[in-house]
Design a protein around this motif. Structure first.
Motif, mmCIF file in Angstrom:
data_model
loop_
_atom_site.group_PDB
_atom_site.id
_atom_site.type_symbol
_atom_site.label_atom_id
_atom_site.label_comp_id
_atom_site.label_asym_id
_atom_site.label_seq_id
_atom_site.Cartn_x
_atom_site.Cartn_y
_atom_site.Cartn_z
ATOM 1 N N SER A 21 24.388 41.410 42.460
ATOM 2 C CA SER A 21 25.102 41.442 41.186
ATOM 3 C C SER A 21 24.960 42.818 40.565
ATOM 4 O O SER A 21 23.942 43.499 40.757
ATOM 5 N N VAL A 34 36.220 48.948 41.228
ATOM 6 C CA VAL A 34 34.762 48.823 41.313
ATOM 7 C C VAL A 34 34.373 48.750 42.779
ATOM 8 O O VAL A 34 35.127 48.222 43.607
ATOM 9 N N TRP A 36 30.914 48.758 45.825
ATOM 10 C CA TRP A 36 29.525 48.753 46.243
ATOM 11 C C TRP A 36 29.340 49.834 47.303
ATOM 12 O O TRP A 36 30.128 49.919 48.258
ATOM 13 N N THR A 57 41.581 44.576 47.671
ATOM 14 C CA THR A 57 40.215 44.908 48.034
ATOM 15 C C THR A 57 40.241 45.656 49.363
ATOM 16 O O THR A 57 41.213 45.576 50.121
ATOM 17 N N ILE A 69 33.498 41.020 48.167
ATOM 18 C CA ILE A 69 33.323 41.574 46.834
ATOM 19 C C ILE A 69 34.135 40.759 45.836
ATOM 20 O O ILE A 69 35.224 40.270 46.155
ATOM 21 N N SER A 70 33.575 40.582 44.664
ATOM 22 C CA SER A 70 34.301 39.909 43.593
ATOM 23 C C SER A 70 33.945 40.590 42.271
ATOM 24 O O SER A 70 32.981 41.353 42.199
ATOM 25 N N ARG A 71 34.735 40.288 41.256
ATOM 26 C CA ARG A 71 34.490 40.897 39.949
ATOM 27 C C ARG A 71 34.793 39.881 38.856
ATOM 28 O O ARG A 71 35.619 38.980 39.031
ATOM 29 N N ASN A 73 35.742 40.415 35.008
ATOM 30 C CA ASN A 73 35.979 41.399 33.943
ATOM 31 C C ASN A 73 35.468 40.920 32.585
ATOM 32 O O ASN A 73 35.110 41.731 31.743
ATOM 33 N N VAL A 78 30.167 42.832 38.721
ATOM 34 C CA VAL A 78 30.670 42.921 40.084
ATOM 35 C C VAL A 78 29.652 42.249 41.000
ATOM 36 O O VAL A 78 28.446 42.364 40.757
ATOM 37 N N TYR A 79 30.142 41.596 42.043
ATOM 38 C CA TYR A 79 29.249 40.877 42.935
ATOM 39 C C TYR A 79 29.552 41.253 44.385
ATOM 40 O O TYR A 79 30.662 41.657 44.720
ATOM 41 N N CYS A 95 26.338 49.888 42.761
ATOM 42 C CA CYS A 95 27.737 49.706 42.367
ATOM 43 C C CYS A 95 28.189 50.915 41.549
ATOM 44 O O CYS A 95 27.366 51.663 41.005
#
Length: 122
Positions: A21, A34, A36, A57, A69-71, A73, A78-79, A95
């Protein structure tokens, strides 16, 4: 100033999973891409996965099919879901954000968080 706080790293056996995270403060995440990145000693900080501001992505070839990856907002977060981890995934993970897309493959940003260490070992 934009700040990043990464968490979720740890020691895991090969084949295991982790979820990283990152909470971003100092700016609204919505208009940014965003990503990683990961860093191992002796290597440049390289892009692992990125999520554009509008939806697309992309993933480095070495994590395709294993990482997601996920986000969020609303949470400015961000994960990175990491599955089927390999020994070579061992690294410090960070990140960051960018106004441009795609994000740079080799990190060029000047501001970073402390990162979170992922160690994959039996």
């Amino acid at each position: 100033q934009v700040q990043f706080v990464e968490s979720g790293g740890g020691l895991v056996q090969p084949g295991g999973s982790l979820r990283l995270s990152c909470v971003v403060s100092g700016t609204n995440l919505r208009p940014y891409a965003v990503g990683w990145y990961r860093h191992t000693p002796g290597k440049q900080r390289e892009l692992v996965a990125a999520f554009s501001a509008i939806g697309p992505t992309n993933y480095a070839d070495f994590v395709k099919g294993r990482f997601t990856i996920s986000r969020d907002n609303l949470k400015n977060a961000v994960y990175l879901q990491m599955n089927s981890l390999k020994v070579e995934d061992t690294a410090a993970y960070y990140c960051n954000v960018a106004r441009t897309w795609p994000m740079p493959t080799i990190a060029s940003m000047s501001s970073w968080g402390q990162g979170t260490q992922v160690t994959v070992s039996s």
